[in-house]
Scaffold this motif. Structure first.
Motif, mmCIF file in Angstrom:
data_model
loop_
_atom_site.group_PDB
_atom_site.id
_atom_site.type_symbol
_atom_site.label_atom_id
_atom_site.label_comp_id
_atom_site.label_asym_id
_atom_site.label_seq_id
_atom_site.Cartn_x
_atom_site.Cartn_y
_atom_site.Cartn_z
ATOM 1 N N LEU A 1 -8.378 -28.724 21.546
ATOM 2 C CA LEU A 1 -7.275 -27.791 21.361
ATOM 3 C C LEU A 1 -6.032 -28.480 20.833
ATOM 4 O O LEU A 1 -5.016 -27.825 20.584
ATOM 5 C CB LEU A 1 -6.943 -27.102 22.694
ATOM 6 C CG LEU A 1 -8.124 -26.470 23.444
ATOM 7 C CD1 LEU A 1 -7.604 -25.688 24.658
ATOM 8 C CD2 LEU A 1 -8.973 -25.571 22.541
ATOM 9 N N TYR B 1 -4.953 -18.825 24.313
ATOM 10 C CA TYR B 1 -4.733 -17.928 25.446
ATOM 11 C C TYR B 1 -5.190 -16.499 25.142
ATOM 12 O O TYR B 1 -5.907 -15.898 25.958
ATOM 13 C CB TYR B 1 -3.273 -17.942 25.893
ATOM 14 C CG TYR B 1 -3.022 -16.976 27.014
ATOM 15 C CD1 TYR B 1 -3.415 -17.277 28.319
ATOM 16 C CD2 TYR B 1 -2.428 -15.735 26.777
ATOM 17 C CE1 TYR B 1 -3.220 -16.377 29.351
ATOM 18 C CE2 TYR B 1 -2.224 -14.833 27.802
ATOM 19 C CZ TYR B 1 -2.625 -15.166 29.093
ATOM 20 O OH TYR B 1 -2.446 -14.263 30.114
ATOM 21 N N MET C 1 -7.343 -30.930 25.826
ATOM 22 C CA MET C 1 -6.065 -30.344 25.419
ATOM 23 C C MET C 1 -4.934 -31.331 25.663
ATOM 24 O O MET C 1 -5.073 -32.298 26.420
ATOM 25 C CB MET C 1 -5.812 -29.045 26.201
ATOM 26 C CG MET C 1 -5.582 -29.254 27.696
ATOM 27 S SD MET C 1 -5.451 -27.693 28.627
ATOM 28 C CE MET C 1 -7.183 -27.257 28.736
ATOM 29 N N HIS D 1 0.112 -25.423 30.350
ATOM 30 C CA HIS D 1 -0.900 -24.406 30.059
ATOM 31 C C HIS D 1 -1.898 -24.301 31.217
ATOM 32 O O HIS D 1 -3.108 -24.263 31.011
ATOM 33 C CB HIS D 1 -1.621 -24.756 28.763
ATOM 34 C CG HIS D 1 -0.704 -25.108 27.638
ATOM 35 N ND1 HIS D 1 0.138 -24.185 27.046
ATOM 36 C CD2 HIS D 1 -0.450 -26.290 27.021
ATOM 37 C CE1 HIS D 1 0.856 -24.790 26.104
ATOM 38 N NE2 HIS D 1 0.515 -26.057 26.083
ATOM 39 N N VAL E 1 -4.553 -21.582 30.987
ATOM 40 C CA VAL E 1 -5.716 -21.903 30.157
ATOM 41 C C VAL E 1 -6.654 -22.846 30.900
ATOM 42 O O VAL E 1 -7.878 -22.640 30.925
ATOM 43 C CB VAL E 1 -5.272 -22.508 28.816
ATOM 44 C CG1 VAL E 1 -6.464 -23.105 28.057
ATOM 45 C CG2 VAL E 1 -4.579 -21.442 27.962
ATOM 46 N N MET F 1 -1.844 -22.645 21.578
ATOM 47 C CA MET F 1 -2.155 -21.923 22.814
ATOM 48 C C MET F 1 -1.679 -20.481 22.736
ATOM 49 O O MET F 1 -2.407 -19.543 23.084
ATOM 50 C CB MET F 1 -1.513 -22.631 24.013
ATOM 51 C CG MET F 1 -2.107 -23.967 24.342
ATOM 52 S SD MET F 1 -3.793 -23.855 24.978
ATOM 53 C CE MET F 1 -4.024 -25.547 25.549
ATOM 54 N N SER G 1 0.728 -27.907 20.295
ATOM 55 C CA SER G 1 -0.011 -27.385 21.436
ATOM 56 C C SER G 1 0.492 -26.005 21.835
ATOM 57 O O SER G 1 -0.302 -25.084 22.061
ATOM 58 C CB SER G 1 0.115 -28.356 22.613
ATOM 59 O OG SER G 1 -0.495 -27.839 23.766
#
Length: 319
Positions: free
Chosen positions: A261, A282, A300, A306, A309, A277, A273
């Motif tokens: 990611l 997400y 990630m 996050h 996630v 996301m 990032s």
């Protein structure tokens, strides 16, 4: 500049003694660890693997991870090399089970390996990482940690294939870490419990699980970190979604899916990032919280930003 042996020992002993926040402030060890979290489906993040059927292969799981797992401090490089705020102990407590560990040699320590992001030394040695993994697994014997160990081949401490293998063997035998590892072939969860499953991203003749950033007999990996065009982060998001869809559509695929990611390509890791996301990851996962899936390894940047996630990925294993 050479690194004095006394400084190596000082840095190794001190790293991880405080939790580093996004603001750059550090908490003392007594207040650094919060209470154990549970996911929306009730899994304790520090021991979620222990709730799973031990006959499952690791290939049947969704395994959240971190990219450049030890790069906690922008002072050891720049914000370009800063990819994490949590140290290894907190990552593991929060449910991360894949670590991306990248090594070069260390001047003044001819048998040791240091942790690097390219040529930026992260003031940790490999033994510091392994000791933290062993401590966690001793306290959580139902868990396993999957570790990519990479020859980073960067800067003045870059190592050739033979020397890197020699130092890895030194860690296994002279330093006594061999019993910590599972080496050969994808194990069941029961066979992997209490162990670090080694993914070898270095040349070797040993028959290990050999990493690929593309395709080989062990892996099907999406790791596009530099993309051209007008909207590279949007393109990266589409690559991520396509890899999730491929994994969902192939539950019996005999390789481990890997879906990074993270993205560099001219952006600070925090910026890329957050965009990826928000725009892609997400929304995709949130729309599928009731869908059982085996997504494989999902590394990630900055999982502390996050947590939703991270926990949705853990919960994929019990939908």
């Amino acid at each position: 500049m050479g690194i004095a042996r006394r400084d190596l020992l000082k840095w190794g002993a001190g790293a991880g003694g405080a939790a580093v926040l996004g603001s750059g402030l550090a908490l003392p060890p007594s207040t650094a660890r919060a209470a154990v979290r549970t996911t929306p489906r009730g899994l304790p993040t520090d021991s979620w693997m222990g709730r799973l059927n031990g006959s499952l292969s690791l290939l049947d799981l969704t395994i959240p991870g971190t990219h450049d797992s030890c790069c906690e401090n922008p002072a050891y490089g720049t914000e370009w090399s800063h990819t994490q705020n949590w140290g290894i102990p907190q990552q593991l407590e929060e449910g991360v089970r894949f670590l991306d560990i990248r090594c070069n040699g260390l001047q003044g320590a001819p048998d040791e390996l240091g942790i690097y992001h390219s040529d930026a030394y992260q003031h940790l040695r490999l033994q510091d990482v392994l000791d933290r993994c062993r401590t966690f697994l001793q306290a959580h014997p139902g868990e396993t940690i999957v570790m990519r160990l990479r020859n980073e081949r960067a800067g003045g401490q870059a190592l050739g294939d033979d020397e890197f293998m020699r130092r890895v063997n030194h860690y296994f035998d002279a330093f006594g870490y061999r019993s910590l590892f599972h080496f050969y072939g994808w194990p069941t969860l029961d066979a992997a419990r209490g162990k670090v499953v080694l993914l070898a991203d270095f040349a070797n003749p040993w028959g290990l699980i050999n990493w690929s950033s593309g395709q080989n007999e062990y892996f099907d990996t999406q790791d596009a970190w530099q993309i051209g065009g007008l909207d590279p982060l949007g393109t990266k998001g589409r690559y991520i979604v396509a890899q999730f869809d491929k994994a969902f559509g192939n539950p019996s695929y005999p390789k481990m899916f890997v879906n990074f990611l993270s993205y560099a390509g001219g952006y600070w890791p925090k910026t890329s990032s957050q965009s990826i996301m928000d725009r892609s990851v997400y929304p995709y996962l949130n729309a599928r919280t009731q869908q059982r899936a085996r997504f494989g390894i999902v590394p990630m940047d900055f999982p502390d930003f996050h947590v939703n996630v991270l926990q949705m990925l853990i919960d994929k294993n019990v939908v």
